[in-house]
Design a protein around this motif. Sequence first.
Motif, mmCIF file in Angstrom:
data_model
loop_
_atom_site.group_PDB
_atom_site.id
_atom_site.type_symbol
_atom_site.label_atom_id
_atom_site.label_comp_id
_atom_site.label_asym_id
_atom_site.label_seq_id
_atom_site.Cartn_x
_atom_site.Cartn_y
_atom_site.Cartn_z
ATOM 1 N N THR A 170 15.449 2.592 6.356
ATOM 2 C CA THR A 170 15.479 1.821 5.116
ATOM 3 C C THR A 170 14.951 2.673 3.970
ATOM 4 N N VAL A 171 15.614 2.556 2.815
ATOM 5 C CA VAL A 171 15.201 3.281 1.613
ATOM 6 C C VAL A 171 14.860 2.274 0.523
ATOM 7 N N TYR A 172 13.731 2.485 -0.130
ATOM 8 C CA TYR A 172 13.321 1.688 -1.281
ATOM 9 C C TYR A 172 13.141 2.670 -2.431
ATOM 10 N N PHE A 173 13.699 2.340 -3.603
ATOM 11 C CA PHE A 173 13.487 3.242 -4.730
ATOM 12 C C PHE A 173 13.482 2.478 -6.046
ATOM 13 N N SER A 212 13.171 9.187 -10.150
ATOM 14 C CA SER A 212 12.975 8.019 -9.291
ATOM 15 C C SER A 212 11.865 8.263 -8.287
ATOM 16 N N LEU A 213 11.250 7.174 -7.867
ATOM 17 C CA LEU A 213 10.307 7.201 -6.756
ATOM 18 C C LEU A 213 11.004 6.538 -5.577
ATOM 19 N N MET A 214 10.846 7.123 -4.403
ATOM 20 C CA MET A 214 11.556 6.599 -3.247
ATOM 21 C C MET A 214 10.653 6.619 -2.020
ATOM 22 N N ILE A 215 10.777 5.579 -1.222
ATOM 23 C CA ILE A 215 10.105 5.493 0.073
ATOM 24 C C ILE A 215 11.193 5.358 1.121
ATOM 25 N N TYR A 242 0.823 -1.209 0.000
ATOM 26 C CA TYR A 242 0.000 0.000 0.000
ATOM 27 C C TYR A 242 0.862 1.267 0.000
ATOM 28 N N TRP A 243 2.113 1.181 0.470
ATOM 29 C CA TRP A 243 3.018 2.326 0.357
ATOM 30 C C TRP A 243 3.325 2.589 -1.117
ATOM 31 N N VAL A 244 3.600 1.510 -1.833
ATOM 32 C CA VAL A 244 3.922 1.625 -3.259
ATOM 33 C C VAL A 244 2.718 2.163 -4.018
#
Length: 88
Positions: free
Chosen positions: A48-51, A38-41, A14-16
């Motif tokens: 923690t980083v997700y991209f 880029s998209l990043m959370i 749901y974050w994505v």
Amino acid sequence: MDLKVSNAQSMQIYWVRQLLVYYALGFYNHFNDEKINSLMIFNARTDTVYFVKIADIDESVFEFVNNAAEKQSKKNEQVLKLLGIKLK
């Protein structure tokens, strides 16, 4: 970038979804013409980083997200009208 503060040890779907909606409604539709690469959370609690690079996301994903958001928006407008809430 979307900032999260969660105990979750992994990225949540749901974050994505939320970030894709932000992008689709704001940038994909050219409401904002800034260049986004880029998209990043970032989850501040777990550091923690997700991209993902925009170029790596198939265009059909943005089309699907945009169409789903527009469809839901129309449903929401109908509900508000039934409740007597006027939209400007």
